[in-house]
Design a protein around this motif. Structure first.
Motif, short mmCIF file in Angstrom:
data_model
loop_
_atom_site.label_atom_id
_atom_site.label_comp_id
_atom_site.label_asym_id
_atom_site.label_seq_id
_atom_site.Cartn_x
_atom_site.Cartn_y
_atom_site.Cartn_z
N TRP A 8 0.83 -1.21 0.00
CA TRP A 8 0.00 0.00 0.00
C TRP A 8 0.86 1.26 0.00
CZ3 TRP A 8 -4.57 1.34 -1.36
CH2 TRP A 8 -5.61 0.39 -1.37
N ALA A 9 1.87 1.24 0.87
CA ALA A 9 2.75 2.41 0.98
C ALA A 9 3.44 2.66 -0.36
CB ALA A 9 3.77 2.20 2.09
N ALA A 10 3.90 1.59 -0.98
CA ALA A 10 4.58 1.73 -2.26
C ALA A 10 3.63 2.29 -3.32
CB ALA A 10 5.14 0.38 -2.70
N ALA A 11 2.41 1.78 -3.30
CA ALA A 11 1.42 2.23 -4.28
C ALA A 11 1.10 3.72 -4.07
CB ALA A 11 0.15 1.39 -4.16
N LEU A 12 0.92 4.09 -2.78
CA LEU A 12 0.62 5.50 -2.47
C LEU A 12 1.76 6.41 -2.91
CD1 LEU A 12 -1.13 5.55 1.02
CD2 LEU A 12 -1.98 6.48 -1.15
N ALA A 13 2.99 5.96 -2.64
CA ALA A 13 4.16 6.76 -3.01
C ALA A 13 4.20 6.96 -4.52
CB ALA A 13 5.44 6.08 -2.52
N LEU A 14 3.85 5.90 -5.23
CA LEU A 14 3.85 5.95 -6.68
C LEU A 14 2.82 6.97 -7.17
CD1 LEU A 14 5.66 4.22 -8.50
CD2 LEU A 14 3.61 2.89 -9.10
N VAL A 15 1.62 6.89 -6.58
CA VAL A 15 0.56 7.82 -6.96
C VAL A 15 0.98 9.25 -6.62
CG1 VAL A 15 -1.81 8.56 -6.44
CG2 VAL A 15 -1.30 6.13 -6.76
N GLY A 16 1.56 9.41 -5.42
CA GLY A 16 2.02 10.73 -4.99
C GLY A 16 3.03 11.30 -5.96
N THR A 17 3.97 10.47 -6.35
CA THR A 17 4.99 10.92 -7.28
C THR A 17 4.37 11.30 -8.62
OG1 THR A 17 6.50 9.39 -6.23
CG2 THR A 17 7.20 10.29 -8.34
N ALA A 18 3.43 10.49 -9.06
CA ALA A 18 2.76 10.77 -10.33
C ALA A 18 2.02 12.10 -10.27
CB ALA A 18 1.80 9.63 -10.67
N VAL A 19 1.31 12.33 -9.14
CA VAL A 19 0.57 13.59 -9.00
C VAL A 19 1.55 14.75 -8.98
CG1 VAL A 19 -0.80 14.97 -7.38
CG2 VAL A 19 -1.43 12.59 -7.85
#
Lengths: 297, 158
Positions: A8-19
């Motif tokens: 989950w953390a990895a996925a969130l970080a990925l989304v955050g980076t994308a945003v």
């Protein structure tokens, strides 16, 4: 469980980076934005002086004709670090001689380099954003007629986290716009003055106070600000403080003399060296605009 | 005994501090006088420039005698030695009431060059003050010479 959390953390970080990447992406003009615009050298020269390019991009001690060699090097201290004006002479390698008019338009209106990198707002694109594309095309042609310099541009001295240029994309979303500060019914002269003062002349960049993020506080437009060097203040030039007549203001922009026959000082000397080249009508227009600004006490 | 020794040391230290403070107040008194002199000199410059400027702008009718007098005074002011105007410790970093930046004390070559430019511009004004056109042509360079110093050596202030 731990594994799931990690995912989950990895996925969130990925989304955050994308945003972050999407929000901070450089905005650029369409390739055809300048179609049909033809340069006018005489107009470009006036844009050059109204825009005050040499005030910052001439060499630190340049005087007279040497001010037309835009080799850069002047230092601009600020709360975020010390910025150094780059070489924007016509040299194709060390200057911007290789730039297209579209490159210059992207730099001035969007604060983006030809490589798609954000510029620091020490370069006043927050003002130039309001410049007309036809004026930029003419300026581009005029800059090409100025001497070349092979002086290498010096690096800025800006520390973490302000040296993360990508985050300037977010800064621009907050503070970069093309709305006029002084709105409402203006005469033709005041409208011309507004264009010269708010867009090309970028008066507000020094005369308006900034918030902690370095964004201009428009409610205090031209109301004076601490000098970025940390010494003294840039004066309030609104009718709340500056009681000079329009003729006094126009004279100051021409000769540097105040009504009391003191003279301009500091960086304003370099500004007057430019405004002295404007037409008397344009200096009068700036004066008319300055009298029209909301008074700040 | 050791106690007395410490008292003595303390007294000496106190006396030293007092002397330093006295010396300090003495120099700052001199510095304040020098700042006053600087401002008086600048005031005379502005007064004479004002006479010429009002004529150049057409606010006042041109009078060759008055213009010549003002121009001669400006040239004389530019030729005056200012050596005692600028003692160490009288910059904007040292005291209130002055906008003279510390760099004025370290850039002697620049000061001399700019003082010479002011001398040349005011001498040219004195030579040209016989006609309105002459004054109008000569006043720009005088302003530029004033501004050249104010650009580098004067602190911005509102």
């Amino acid at each position: 469980m731990v594994k799931a959390l990690f995912r989950w953390a990895a996925a969130l970080a990925l989304v955050g980076t994308a945003v972050f990447w999407w929000v901070t992406r450089p905005v650029m003009l369409d390739a055809g934005a300048l179609a049909g615009l033809t340069p006018d050298l005489a107009a470009g020269e006036q844009v050059f002086y109204a825009g005050g390019c040499a005030a910052c991009h001439a060499a630190p001690d340049a005087s007279g004709d040497a001010r037309l060699t835009l080799s850069g090097g002047q230092a601009f201290p600020s709360p975020f670090g010390t910025f150094r004006a780059p070489n924007i002479s016509s040299d194709p390698d060390h200057g911007i001689g290789g730039w297209s008019a579209l490159d210059l338009a992207n730099a001035m209106k969007n604060g983006v380099s030809p490589e798609g990198q954000h510029y620091f707002p020490a370069f006043p694109y927050t003002s130039y954003a309001k410049a007309q594309l036809s004026d930029i095309v003419s300026l581009h042609a005029f800059l090409a007629t100025l001497p070349a310099s092979t002086e290498p541009s010096k690096p800025h001295e800006v520390g973490f986290p302000f040296n993360i240029r990508r985050s300037l994309g977010g800064w621009k979303r907050l503070f970069l716009g093309d709305a006029w500060v002084v709105a409402g019914d203006l005469t033709a002269q005041e409208t011309r003055g507004r264009y010269l003062a708010e867009a090309l002349g970028h008066c507000g960049e020094c005369h308006t106070p900034r918030n902690v993020l370095g964004g201009l506080q428009f409610s205090q437009w031209l109301g004076g600000a601490p000098d970025p060097s940390g010494k003294g203040r840039v004066p309030n030039i609104t009718p709340g403080k500056l009681l000079w007549s329009e003729a006094d203001i126009a004279e100051y922009l021409k000769s540097g003399f105040t009504p009391e026959f003191d003279t301009a000082g500091g960086h304003m000397v370099a500004v007057v060296e430019n405004t002295a080249h404007l037409t008397p009508e344009d200096r009068a227009a700036i004066a008319a605009y300055v009298k029209r600004v909301m008074p700040v006490q | 005994m050791a106690y007395n020794h410490n008292v003595l040391l303390g007294l000496v230290a106190a006396a030293f501090t007092a002397t330093a403070a006295l010396a300090g107040s003495h120099t700052s008194g001199q510095a304040e006088k020098a700042v006053k002199a600087r401002k008086a000199h600048m005031g005379l410059n502005a007064f004479n420039l004002g006479i010429l400027g009002a004529m150049a702008k057409g606010e006042v009718e041109f009078n060759a005698d008055v213009a010549q007098g003002a121009a001669n005074d400006l040239a004389a002011l530019a030729m005056m030695s200012q050596a005692s105007y600028w003692p160490e410790g009288s910059s904007s970093d040292d005291m209130e009431g002055t906008r003279a930046l510390p760099v004025a004390w370290t850039d002697m070559a620049g000061i001399i060059e700019k003082a010479q430019a002011l001398g040349a511009a005011t001498t040219a004004m004195a030579a040209a003050a016989g006609t309105l056109e002459g004054v109008q042509a000569a006043i720009g360079p005088v302003g530029a010479a004033c501004g050249a110093c104010h650009k580098v050596y004067r602190k911005p202030d509102s």
